[in-house]
Scaffold this active site. Structure first.
Site, PDB file in Angstrom:
ATOM      1  N   GLY A 231       0.926  -1.033   0.129  1.00 35.27           N
ATOM      2  CA  GLY A 231       0.042   0.198   0.081  1.00 35.27           C
ATOM      3  C   GLY A 231       0.804   1.200   0.110  1.00 35.27           C
ATOM      4  N   SER A 232       0.351   2.399   0.695  1.00 33.04           N
ATOM      5  CA  SER A 232       0.947   3.705   0.583  1.00 33.04           C
ATOM      6  C   SER A 232       2.161   3.626   1.263  1.00 33.04           C
ATOM      7  CB  SER A 232       0.057   4.651   0.949  1.00 33.04           C
ATOM      8  OG  SER A 232      -0.374   4.747   2.457  1.00 33.04           O
ATOM      9  N   THR A 233       3.135   4.504   1.244  1.00 34.11           N
ATOM     10  CA  THR A 233       4.314   4.825   1.823  1.00 34.11           C
ATOM     11  C   THR A 233       4.034   5.328   3.289  1.00 34.11           C
ATOM     12  OG1 THR A 233       5.924   5.065  -0.209  1.00 34.11           O
ATOM     13  CG2 THR A 233       6.589   6.024   1.982  1.00 34.11           C
ATOM     14  N   VAL A 235       1.197   5.002   5.196  1.00 33.33           N
ATOM     15  CA  VAL A 235       0.725   3.850   5.873  1.00 33.33           C
ATOM     16  C   VAL A 235       1.649   2.805   6.300  1.00 33.33           C
ATOM     17  CG1 VAL A 235      -1.029   2.087   6.388  1.00 33.33           C
ATOM     18  CG2 VAL A 235      -1.664   4.312   5.317  1.00 33.33           C
ATOM     19  N   GLY A 236       2.665   2.613   5.460  1.00 38.57           N
ATOM     20  CA  GLY A 236       3.874   1.643   5.594  1.00 38.57           C
ATOM     21  C   GLY A 236       4.747   2.032   6.764  1.00 38.57           C
ATOM     22  N   GLU A 253       5.545  -3.374   0.721  1.00 39.76           N
ATOM     23  CA  GLU A 253       5.719  -3.016  -0.613  1.00 39.76           C
ATOM     24  C   GLU A 253       4.921  -1.819  -0.817  1.00 39.76           C
ATOM     25  OE1 GLU A 253       4.539  -6.461  -3.254  1.00 39.76           O
ATOM     26  OE2 GLU A 253       5.961  -7.599  -2.278  1.00 39.76           O
ATOM     27  N   CYS A 287       1.225   0.925  -8.185  1.00 40.53           N
ATOM     28  CA  CYS A 287       2.412   1.634  -7.794  1.00 40.53           C
ATOM     29  C   CYS A 287       3.642   1.452  -8.820  1.00 40.53           C
ATOM     30  CB  CYS A 287       2.885   0.726  -6.404  1.00 40.53           C
ATOM     31  SG  CYS A 287       3.345  -0.988  -6.746  1.00 40.53           S
TER      32      CYS A 287
END
Length: 486
Positions: A231-233, A235-236, A253, A287
């Site tokens: 997902g998004s950076t 949230v990561g 990822e 992505c």
């Protein structure tokens, strides 16, 4: 059978059955083109995660104790069930807003992930090491991580889930899956139906649709040994902080700010086709889409004209009912974000040559020039069907601009001199680079992942899965008891 009559209606999947969540919550499933609620999934909460973990712990011990042939057979039966499935294609089209061709790709890729994972189950699980101790056997062996919490996105819900589910299971782990609330069916409950049809042991795979509370509990639960997030950076980063504090294995990822470099000797007809596909496929919502087109000044006018022509020819509409090129953007928030990035770039001097308009849930394919490399449209992940073009003078400037990013997922280089293009490609700071091909590439046997703010942890795919979903243990066996001075 209507979606409301499916066994997953208002349900989660746990302990080998579809059942109502503890709190009785409901998650509406919308057709992304029409906005119609065409199904309802169960909405799990943190207590459902706790109950699923309790069931998963003994299931994992039994699953790992099975011989590799039994685990491989389950995965092959799931693949066969997916091949026979007549509903998954429509679910993907309606839940994700994709054209049918994208749904077909997902199904084929997911089958490939399952069959390759089945072969992974029989790979050697250790190696005999040299040792300086007489009479000792020294072994490095691989053990399953244990319980793997998986949080998947909405854009490619089936294949991005199966990329983790299949190899994790093959290697003796069990999986607790939280699909995106946008795609709880094709990303989770419809997958569970395949496992039911395949006769998979109860508890090895569980599906917990829900919101942030479910994801947070998966990350925080002490008995979940690994978390895999796509997902998004942003949230990561939060997941990494929480998992790091718990000393928990994590694999992320994340997003990309991907460059497509067009050299001065590129075949422009081919280059514009590759460039258009790299940016516009599935509304630019991947992505691995190319947001930054870095084009040698000698060919930039011709390239720009070709991209504009291709963008203008793409049709938009409901992919469930019309033979269109692009479907809707996933939701209003994503639509507004893409428009905001575009408008801000225009306010900073960029010019829109085609597209740039929003019609209901549809975003016209857009080509922008005179983009300020400091603008958010250039520096951030776009997730909308927008091509941003910047001209450069020669390969040195192209490489420098391509590498001027915090991300490092994928890049492409287009040029007739393959040796020269490959030399440029090797200088790019991306975990994946393609020469004379589009940025969106994925194969079950290839290592997929990013560097920088595009990823943290290992890779998915092929032999990389052995490292990703196992832990190493050093085992020594001495033929006679060792002797020490005290």
């Amino acid at each position: 059978m209507s979606q409301q009559d499916q066994p997953w209606s208002r349900a989660i999947y746990t302990a080998g059955t579809f059942q109502p969540p503890a709190g009785g919550g409901v998650l509406p499933v919308r057709d992304k083109s029409t906005g119609e609620v065409f199904a309802e999934a169960g909405r799990a909460d943190a207590s459902d995660v706790d109950a699923a973990v309790t069931r998963a712990v003994p299931a994992q011990r039994d699953w790992a104790a099975l011989g590799y042939a039994e685990r491989a057979a389950v995965l092959r039966r799931v693949a066969a069930a997916l091949e026979r499935d007549g509903a998954m294609r429509e679910l993907i089209v309606r839940e994700t807003g994709s054209i049918p061709g994208k749904a077909d790709y997902e199904i084929g890729a997911a089958i490939s992930e399952l069959t390759e994972a089945a072969a992974l189950a029989s790979r050697p699980s250790g190696e005999v090491l040299q040792t300086g101790h007489a009479g000792r056997t020294s072994i490095s062996e691989r053990l399953p991580v244990g319980l793997v919490g998986v949080i998947t996105p909405w854009n490619f819900p089936l294949v991005l889930g199966m990329r983790v589910i299949a190899p994790a299971l093959a290697l003796g782990n069990v999986v607790l899956l939280k699909p995106s609330p946008e795609t709880p069916l094709s990303g989770g409950l419809a997958i569970a139906r395949l496992f039911v049809e395949a006769g998979a042991p109860a508890g090895i795979f569980q599906v917990l649709p829900g919101g942030e509370d479910v994801g947070r509990r998966l990350v925080e639960h002490p008995d979940i040994q690994m978390v895999h997030f796509t997902g998004s950076t942003a949230v990561g980063r939060q997941i990494a902080q929480t998992a790091g504090g718990l000393l928990k294995k994590v694999s992320l990822e994340l997003g990309g700010n991907n460059a497509l470099v067009v050299l001065d000797d590129a075949d422009i007809e081919q280059a514009t086709m590759i460039g258009a596909w790299s940016s516009f496929h599935y509304q630019g919502q991947t992505c691995i889409s190319a947001g930054r087109h870095i084009v040698d000044r000698a060919v930039v006018d011709e390239y720009t004209a070709g991209i504009v022509a291709r963008a203008a020819a793409i049709t938009l509409g409901d992919p469930a009912t019309e033979p269109v090129g692009l479907g809707p953007v996933i939701n209003d928030a994503q639509l507004a974000r893409g428009k905001r990035l575009l408008d801000d770039a225009v306010a900073g001097g960029a010019r829109v040559l085609t597209g740039g308009t929003v019609e209901g849930p549809f975003f016209r394919p857009t080509v922008v020039v005179d983009v300020d490399p400091a603008s958010a449209l250039w520096t951030e992940e776009i997730f909308a069907p927008i091509v941003a073009i910047v001209a450069v003078d020669g390969t040195e400037e192209a490489v420098a601009l391509a590498n001027d990013t915090r991300y490092g997922l994928v890049s492409s280089v287009l040029g007739a001199d393959v040796h020269r293009a490959t030399t440029v490609a090797r200088r790019l700071n991306s975990a994946m680079v393609h020469v004379n091909d589009a940025t969106p590439q994925d194969e079950a046997l290839a290592p997929f992942g990013g560097v920088g703010q595009s990823g943290l942890g290992g890779r998915s795919g092929g032999d990389a899965n052995l490292e990703e979903f196992t832990e190493r243990r050093w085992l020594t066996v001495s033929s006679v008891p060792a002797h020490y001075p005290y």
